[in-house]
Enzyme design. Structure first.
Site, PDB file in Angstrom:
ATOM      1  N   MET A  35      -8.782  18.889 -36.527  1.00 13.40           N
ATOM      2  CA  MET A  35      -7.444  19.471 -36.695  1.00 13.40           C
ATOM      3  C   MET A  35      -7.512  20.568 -37.769  1.00 13.40           C
ATOM      4  O   MET A  35      -6.498  20.917 -38.369  1.00 13.40           O
ATOM      5  CB  MET A  35      -6.429  18.385 -37.075  1.00 13.40           C
ATOM      6  CG  MET A  35      -6.270  17.349 -35.967  1.00 13.40           C
ATOM      7  SD  MET A  35      -4.700  16.478 -35.995  1.00 13.40           S
ATOM      8  CE  MET A  35      -4.792  15.695 -37.575  1.00 13.40           C
ATOM      9  N   HIS A  83     -16.598  17.550 -41.827  1.00 11.10           N
ATOM     10  CA  HIS A  83     -16.599  18.184 -40.505  1.00 11.10           C
ATOM     11  C   HIS A  83     -17.903  18.951 -40.278  1.00 11.10           C
ATOM     12  O   HIS A  83     -18.477  18.916 -39.193  1.00 11.10           O
ATOM     13  CB  HIS A  83     -15.453  19.210 -40.391  1.00 11.10           C
ATOM     14  CG  HIS A  83     -14.076  18.626 -40.473  1.00 11.10           C
ATOM     15  ND1 HIS A  83     -13.224  18.876 -41.522  1.00 11.10           N
ATOM     16  CD2 HIS A  83     -13.397  17.826 -39.620  1.00 11.10           C
ATOM     17  CE1 HIS A  83     -12.082  18.264 -41.313  1.00 11.10           C
ATOM     18  NE2 HIS A  83     -12.149  17.600 -40.172  1.00 11.10           N
ATOM     19  N   LYS A  86     -15.474   8.001 -41.281  1.00 14.70           N
ATOM     20  CA  LYS A  86     -14.338   7.909 -42.202  1.00 14.70           C
ATOM     21  C   LYS A  86     -13.103   7.389 -41.456  1.00 14.70           C
ATOM     22  O   LYS A  86     -12.336   6.596 -41.973  1.00 14.70           O
ATOM     23  CB  LYS A  86     -14.097   9.297 -42.804  1.00 14.70           C
ATOM     24  CG  LYS A  86     -12.693   9.613 -43.205  1.00 14.70           C
ATOM     25  CD  LYS A  86     -12.468   9.355 -44.639  1.00 14.70           C
ATOM     26  CE  LYS A  86     -11.103   9.708 -45.171  1.00 14.70           C
ATOM     27  NZ  LYS A  86     -10.083  10.097 -44.241  1.00 14.70           N
ATOM     28  N   MET A 135     -14.397  12.554 -48.178  1.00 18.93           N
ATOM     29  CA  MET A 135     -13.825  13.876 -47.885  1.00 18.93           C
ATOM     30  C   MET A 135     -12.751  13.747 -46.811  1.00 18.93           C
ATOM     31  O   MET A 135     -12.916  13.020 -45.830  1.00 18.93           O
ATOM     32  CB  MET A 135     -14.918  14.806 -47.400  1.00 18.93           C
ATOM     33  CG  MET A 135     -15.927  15.050 -48.473  1.00 18.93           C
ATOM     34  SD  MET A 135     -16.372  16.764 -48.534  1.00 18.93           S
ATOM     35  CE  MET A 135     -17.527  16.720 -49.890  1.00 18.93           C
TER      36      MET A 135
END
Ligand code: PAF
Length: 281
Positions: free
Chosen positions: A30, A37, A149, A184
């Site tokens: 997103m 990422h 995560k 994160m």
């Protein structure tokens, strides 16, 4: 890196790659990209011939309109962060490419989506399962990469890919942490200066409980101390702090088989989630 906004333009390219026998790796996001990422992008680059990163802030997975409105939208800086990876496509679908007029389908995964974030955020996993199904089909993904995560999300997506006979193989990748242990997350950007200093306590609470479980204590014996540590540090509502089976997310009180310890807690108006693996005792 091409930026593509329609499924027709994307299909032209993925058909070409498939005809050439090339594999396609996809990293759904997103946006508000961070090192977590980028580790998924690195994995996709290493394992597949072509890589697509998707960027779509999916309204159907937000149960709180304020949370959706506040979600960071950073396409330009995300493109810059992806540049060193030589990704083939950044797919930023226009909203009608995902939810055209009359869209009436919802993908709902039972079992693994129940409890934890499923209980705290009603409708969230239906929104995730629906958009991920569409993104994997639109990108013709052979492989897709998700962070541990969001471990419950990873289980939901793994289940739906199996149940719907998607050709995509789902891979979970380890959580990337800041040097102080904070997992994160795009949401960390919303923490104030003081809250950012406190936030790593989440991870320390998890690792303290993990040590207790390894010594043979049960979660219910360890919970009061954990709650006290969070309260003292200044955290708000604790949505959950639970031990669940790593495979099917069944609730557990001690690690009689491989498990994960999950937490969701509020700090400074931001909901932080984290989880760690717990080997069986
Ligand atoms: O993890 C996320 O960023 C989102 O839930 C996902 C998988 C991209 C679906 O919108």
């Amino acid at each position: 890196m091409k930026i593509i906004r329609t499924k027709a333009a994307l299909r032209t390219l993925t058909d070409e790659w498939s005809r050439a026998g090339q594999t396609i790796g996809v990293v759904p996001t997103m946006g508000a990209l961070h090192a977590g990422h980028l580790s998924l992008v690195g994995e996709a680059k290493a394992k597949t011939d072509r890589v697509i990163v998707t960027l779509f802030v999916n309204p159907r997975q937000f149960n709180n309109p304020e949370d959706l409105a506040n979600y960071p939208r950073t396409e330009d800086s995300d493109s810059v962060k992806l540049a060193p990876f030589a990704v083939d496509v950044l797919y930023v679908p226009d909203p009608d490419q995902i939810y055209p007029d009359g869209f009436s389908t919802s993908v709902s995964v039972s079992g693994v989506s129940e409890g934890l974030c499923g209980a705290a955020r009603p409708g969230h996993f239906d929104g995730v399962a629906t958009v991920v199904s569409k993104l994997l089909l639109q990108t013709a993904a052979d492989e897709a990469y998700f962070g541990e995560k969001d471990y419950q999300q990873l289980q939901v997506v793994t289940r739906l890919a199996q149940d719907l006979d998607l050709k995509t193989r789902i891979t979970g990748c380890p959580t990337v942490r800041e040097p102080d242990g904070l997992a994160m997350s795009s949401r960390n950007l919303r923490l104030g200066e003081e809250a950012r200093k406190i936030a790593p306590v989440v991870y320390h609470v998890l690792t303290d409980i993990a040590e207790g479980l390894a010594r043979g204590a049960s979660l219910s014996e360890l919970l009061p101390d954990a709650r006290q540590t969070l309260d003292k540090a200044g955290f708000g509502t604790l949505d959950y702090l639970e031990l669940r089976s790593a495979q099917d997310l069944e609730p557990m009180d001690s690690a009689v088989r491989p498990a994960r310890l999950f937490i969701a807690v509020w700090l400074d108006g931001v909901r932080l989630i984290d989880n760690i693996p717990i080997p069986s005792a």
